[in-house]
Structures are given as C-alpha cells and as structure tokens.
Design a protein around this motif. Sequence first.
Motif, PDB file in Angstrom:
ATOM      1  N   SER A 132      41.783  39.144  29.637  1.00 51.39           N
ATOM      2  CA  SER A 132      43.031  39.875  29.902  1.00 51.39           C
ATOM      3  C   SER A 132      43.935  38.960  30.731  1.00 51.39           C
ATOM      4  O   SER A 132      43.692  38.737  31.915  1.00 51.39           O
ATOM      5  CB  SER A 132      42.745  41.178  30.660  1.00 51.39           C
ATOM      6  N   ASP A 133      45.002  38.440  30.085  1.00 55.02           N
ATOM      7  CA  ASP A 133      45.816  37.378  30.693  1.00 55.02           C
ATOM      8  C   ASP A 133      46.353  37.745  32.068  1.00 55.02           C
ATOM      9  O   ASP A 133      46.363  36.930  32.984  1.00 55.02           O
ATOM     10  CB  ASP A 133      46.993  37.025  29.770  1.00 55.02           C
ATOM     11  N   GLU A 134      46.845  38.979  32.207  1.00 57.13           N
ATOM     12  CA  GLU A 134      47.493  39.388  33.454  1.00 57.13           C
ATOM     13  C   GLU A 134      46.700  40.479  34.179  1.00 57.13           C
ATOM     14  O   GLU A 134      47.251  41.259  34.949  1.00 57.13           O
ATOM     15  CB  GLU A 134      48.923  39.852  33.154  1.00 57.13           C
ATOM     16  N   GLY A 135      45.387  40.479  33.928  1.00 54.33           N
ATOM     17  CA  GLY A 135      44.529  41.486  34.542  1.00 54.33           C
ATOM     18  C   GLY A 135      44.508  41.406  36.052  1.00 54.33           C
ATOM     19  O   GLY A 135      44.495  42.429  36.746  1.00 54.33           O
ATOM     20  N   LYS A 136      44.510  40.174  36.578  1.00 55.86           N
ATOM     21  CA  LYS A 136      44.466  40.027  38.031  1.00 55.86           C
ATOM     22  C   LYS A 136      45.749  40.558  38.666  1.00 55.86           C
ATOM     23  O   LYS A 136      45.720  41.159  39.741  1.00 55.86           O
ATOM     24  CB  LYS A 136      44.254  38.558  38.410  1.00 55.86           C
TER      25      LYS A 136
ATOM     26  N   TYR B 252      45.850  56.566  37.829  1.00 56.59           N
ATOM     27  CA  TYR B 252      46.135  55.770  36.635  1.00 56.59           C
ATOM     28  C   TYR B 252      44.881  55.639  35.784  1.00 56.59           C
ATOM     29  O   TYR B 252      43.754  55.653  36.296  1.00 56.59           O
ATOM     30  CB  TYR B 252      46.585  54.362  37.028  1.00 56.59           C
ATOM     31  N   GLY B 253      45.093  55.460  34.497  1.00 55.96           N
ATOM     32  CA  GLY B 253      44.000  55.154  33.588  1.00 55.96           C
ATOM     33  C   GLY B 253      44.416  54.024  32.663  1.00 55.96           C
ATOM     34  O   GLY B 253      45.557  53.996  32.186  1.00 55.96           O
ATOM     35  N   ILE B 254      43.513  53.071  32.428  1.00 54.26           N
ATOM     36  CA  ILE B 254      43.800  51.984  31.493  1.00 54.26           C
ATOM     37  C   ILE B 254      42.631  51.867  30.515  1.00 54.26           C
ATOM     38  O   ILE B 254      41.477  51.938  30.919  1.00 54.26           O
ATOM     39  CB  ILE B 254      44.048  50.634  32.216  1.00 54.26           C
ATOM     40  N   GLN B 255      42.941  51.720  29.226  1.00 51.51           N
ATOM     41  CA  GLN B 255      41.909  51.671  28.201  1.00 51.51           C
ATOM     42  C   GLN B 255      41.284  50.278  28.092  1.00 51.51           C
ATOM     43  O   GLN B 255      40.193  50.121  27.568  1.00 51.51           O
ATOM     44  CB  GLN B 255      42.504  52.079  26.856  1.00 51.51           C
ATOM     45  N   PHE B 256      41.956  49.263  28.631  1.00 53.62           N
ATOM     46  CA  PHE B 256      41.470  47.884  28.534  1.00 53.62           C
ATOM     47  C   PHE B 256      40.795  47.458  29.835  1.00 53.62           C
ATOM     48  O   PHE B 256      40.763  48.206  30.816  1.00 53.62           O
ATOM     49  CB  PHE B 256      42.622  46.935  28.177  1.00 53.62           C
ATOM     50  N   HIS B 257      40.259  46.236  29.816  1.00 54.26           N
ATOM     51  CA  HIS B 257      39.502  45.718  30.970  1.00 54.26           C
ATOM     52  C   HIS B 257      40.287  44.604  31.666  1.00 54.26           C
ATOM     53  O   HIS B 257      40.290  43.463  31.199  1.00 54.26           O
ATOM     54  CB  HIS B 257      38.138  45.199  30.517  1.00 54.26           C
ATOM     55  N   PRO B 258      40.936  44.889  32.801  1.00 54.50           N
ATOM     56  CA  PRO B 258      41.705  43.850  33.489  1.00 54.50           C
ATOM     57  C   PRO B 258      40.827  42.846  34.220  1.00 54.50           C
ATOM     58  O   PRO B 258      41.285  41.771  34.604  1.00 54.50           O
ATOM     59  CB  PRO B 258      42.539  44.662  34.494  1.00 54.50           C
ATOM     60  N   GLU B 259      39.547  43.190  34.418  1.00 54.42           N
ATOM     61  CA  GLU B 259      38.660  42.349  35.225  1.00 54.42           C
ATOM     62  C   GLU B 259      38.144  41.127  34.487  1.00 54.42           C
ATOM     63  O   GLU B 259      37.696  40.165  35.118  1.00 54.42           O
ATOM     64  CB  GLU B 259      37.479  43.178  35.759  1.00 54.42           C
ATOM     65  N   VAL B 260      38.183  41.146  33.134  1.00 53.40           N
ATOM     66  CA  VAL B 260      37.677  39.992  32.388  1.00 53.40           C
ATOM     67  C   VAL B 260      38.793  38.965  32.203  1.00 53.40           C
ATOM     68  O   VAL B 260      39.973  39.315  32.119  1.00 53.40           O
ATOM     69  CB  VAL B 260      37.097  40.413  31.017  1.00 53.40           C
ATOM     70  N   THR B 261      38.417  37.707  32.141  1.00 53.51           N
ATOM     71  CA  THR B 261      39.422  36.640  32.086  1.00 53.51           C
ATOM     72  C   THR B 261      40.227  36.684  30.788  1.00 53.51           C
ATOM     73  O   THR B 261      41.318  36.128  30.724  1.00 53.51           O
ATOM     74  CB  THR B 261      38.755  35.253  32.227  1.00 53.51           C
TER      75      THR B 261
END
Length: 509
Positions: free
Chosen positions: A173-177, A162-171
């Motif tokens: 990103s609402d549903e990153g976790k 998979y590849g994602i252009q955004f950062h799920p690790e930063v708070t």
Amino acid sequence: MPEKILILDFGSQYTQLIARRVRELNVYCEIHPYNHVPELTEDVKGVILSGSPCSVRDAKHPTIDLSQFLGKLPVLGVCYGAQLIAFEHGADVTPSTIREYGRARLSELHNHDRLLKELTLGSVVWMSHGDTIKEIPDNFEVIASTDSVRVAAYKLKDQDTYGIQFHPEVTHSDEGKALLRNFVVHICGCVQDWTSEQFIDATVAELQEQIGDDKVVLGLSGGVDSSVAAMLIHQAIGKNLYCIFVDNGLLRKDEFETVLDSYKHMGLNVKGVDAKAKFYEALAGLTDPEQKRKAIGRVFIEVFDDEAHQIEDVKWLAQGTIYPDVIESVSVKGPSATIKSHHNVGGLPDFMKLKVVEPLKTLFKDEVRLVGKTLNIDETIIGRHPFPGPGLAIRILGDITPEKVSVLQQVDHIFISNLKKSGLYDEVWQAGAILTPVQSVGVMGDERTYENVVALRAVTSIDGMTADWSRLPYEFLADVSNEIINKVKGVNRVVYDISSKPPATIEWE
C-alpha cells in the motif's frame, strides 16, 4: 505511562505489522486479543481493529462490545475490523464475487477527510478479503473506492470512527504509512514521543523503583536481547546485577570465550559457567524438537538455579523477553496460536522463588537494537544476528552428540565468517547452518564417500515475524560450499534453503 494506541487482534497475519508501522511513527502501541480487551485508561488515545481470517457472516464470528469505545475514542477498523463495525450497525456484508487479493487503485478519494489527507487519487492499496461491504447505513459516509470495491473506506458521520477494506500496514500500500499517520497523529492526537532515549529514561526509573536495593540475576546468551536487558538493568542498579553466561555446548565456534570477554569490557558483573557435559547428557538420544527444547530448558534452569543460589539474597530473575515472544506465546482461540515453546516465556519453576523482571517485553527486535545503540553497546553485539535459545540443538536434526556439534560449529563458522568478509553479514537478518540426518553419495579424490548433507539458511526480515530468503550471490554460495566440503570432515554436500516465512519458519525445528 506513555500515551498509546490499542490494537485488538482478530487473528490477522498482518496484526504485528500494524504495530510495527505505528511504532515507526514514534507512537507506543499494544496488541491485545479481541477477547481480552484491557481497561481503557486515560493513556489510550485510539483503537485499531485488525483483520481476520474469519467472516462476520459466520455464526460464531469473533466479536466484541463496540460500545465501550465507539464515539468515545477514535477507532480504525482494518479489513475484518471495518466489516465488523459496519455489520454491527446493520450494513450488508456479502461474499465477494471474486476473492479480492492483491493490488488495487483508489478510483475515488475524499482527501478532504482527515484520514485520507495527502493521499492521492490512483494510489495503490493492498486488498486481502473474501467479503465485501455492499450497503451501509445512512450515518455512514463512503470516503474512498476502487473500481471493484465501492466501500473501500468509510467514516461514521457523527464520530471519529473509520473503516478501511484494504491493508495500510503492508508495504504494497503505497501511502499506507501516511494514512496511519493521519489516524494516529492527526485524529488520535498522539505526540510522537516514543523514542529510544525516552524508553531508556522511563525504563531505568521504573527498574530503580521496582527493584530498589534488591539483587538481580540474569542469564546472558551473547545475543542482542539479553545484552541490552543487562545494560538497562546495570544502569539502574549497578553491581547488584549478577550475570551468568552458561556454556551449554551448543554455542557457535569459540563463542563462549569471545563473548565472555566482551561482556567484561562492558563493565558487567558476569560469571562464565562450563556446563557442556550436563547438557549433552540430558540430550542423549532425544530427536523430537520439543523434547530437545524442554531438556535444554530444564538443565539450564538447574545450572542457573545452582549458580544463583551461590549469590546471597537474590530476589529477581531478569529475562530478555521481547514483544514477539509475548505475542507468539499467548494462546487464545483465534488471534494467536503457540507455534513453539519459547525458552524465556511462561514462568519459572516454583523452587526458584524469584520474581521476574523483563525490561524489553514491549519492544520488537529492531527497537531493541536501537536502544542498544543508544546505550553505546558494542556493534559486534548489537549487529549480531538472532540466535535461538536452544542454540545448535535445533539446527542439528535428530539426536545431539558432541561430534555433530563440532561438525556444525565448523560449517557455521565458515558460513558466517564468509558473510562478514564479503560485506553481506549486515544485509542478512539471520543466517546459520543446519546439519541434516541425510547422507549422500559423493566423490573425493578417487574415493566414493557417503557423508552428511548440510543446509545453509539466510533470511531478510524486520522483526522475524515474517521473513524472505536472502538472494546471496551464486559465486559466494559456491565459494562457501567448496570451503565447507574441503575443510569439514564428514560433509560432502551443501544445499541452500529458499523457503520464506510463512509458510516455513526461520529455524528448521
């Protein structure tokens, strides 16, 4: 060995945050520079490729042989990592028309895909990139888009890549976790058994096997890291652990006596050594921060070595090195740069002839505290703010004298005591005072004064990798400032540091 996720660092400022988020899922992970990929053993369940300040369009962009894990293990590319996978498969990666930085919303979402399960349309994600994946090969499938980024997330059709252009690790990103949980738990199949209890059991068993009946010496500092390391080793080998607590003359006010007493109540075999004079002599006239650090490190080793030689047949030196120390001390092109020398990383002089044991070197600071709580270490030690190894020497800008140390100890004591009395101490991650080499004009009574300026510093953080200045109440700061100026001879002005990390560091030196 616990199962783990491998995180390959291409230089992103967010790499450590990826690791923190994975650890919060009770899954063990390790960060390695992209150009030092470890052996992919059976305990590696998946690979995450970090972001980077670089562009895949650069002639010498950081890259690796993706074939060693693509199609063999689940892989998640984040930002640059996503662009690298796509680029290596022939995708068109071009400069963004406008640099995309900040919040965006997912306008298209294939939440039937395992990576995006339970994510919602319109969910906020954090973008931070200068390139965009424009066209993808036929064996790639777009699984999420925003209004301005068509390929916000993709999947290789025939594998768990998979590849994602955004950062799920930063708070931000609402549903990153949730996304990271989907990858780590549902796609990689990790069991989520990385807990403080499991860590203690495994570490004590490992220490017993590693050390056996040998004797270990450890330098205590009064801080969380060395205290937790001491209790872990104490559980493993008992009285064969010899602890030395050195008073370098750079501790907080009355700290040597109070901390030494608390260690003895913990059942540790500890000896206190008053070496203030040796440290002050070595620091005389030094103003450069690195020179001060090195002088303190050198004298500490001399004092420590002398004390260790008084213990028969010592084979091991224990250290409270934690994971951020290890990460920040690795110096390779791109992913990591040495910001400052760490007093507990980087080896020992040959003359000490001791093997090193570092039971906390895989843990972040908040994980160390959790282990300490599980070990029932006193809250006054576990909840204690981080304190730099070189102590007040790097909070006194310029040369060190006993008189300056005394002034700063008094200022620091007033600040910290008031934080505790006001119930603010536990809301702050780290706090302290800095004695500047600046004198300012003041008025006390009918007299004109020309005395020192001190700065107060308080930050909020999770693990010290990033930090924000604490919004302490104005009334509190006013009361502390008044008390310092009224009670500490030689200070007539107090300022408050409102810089965040980055770009500033927590300490001034």
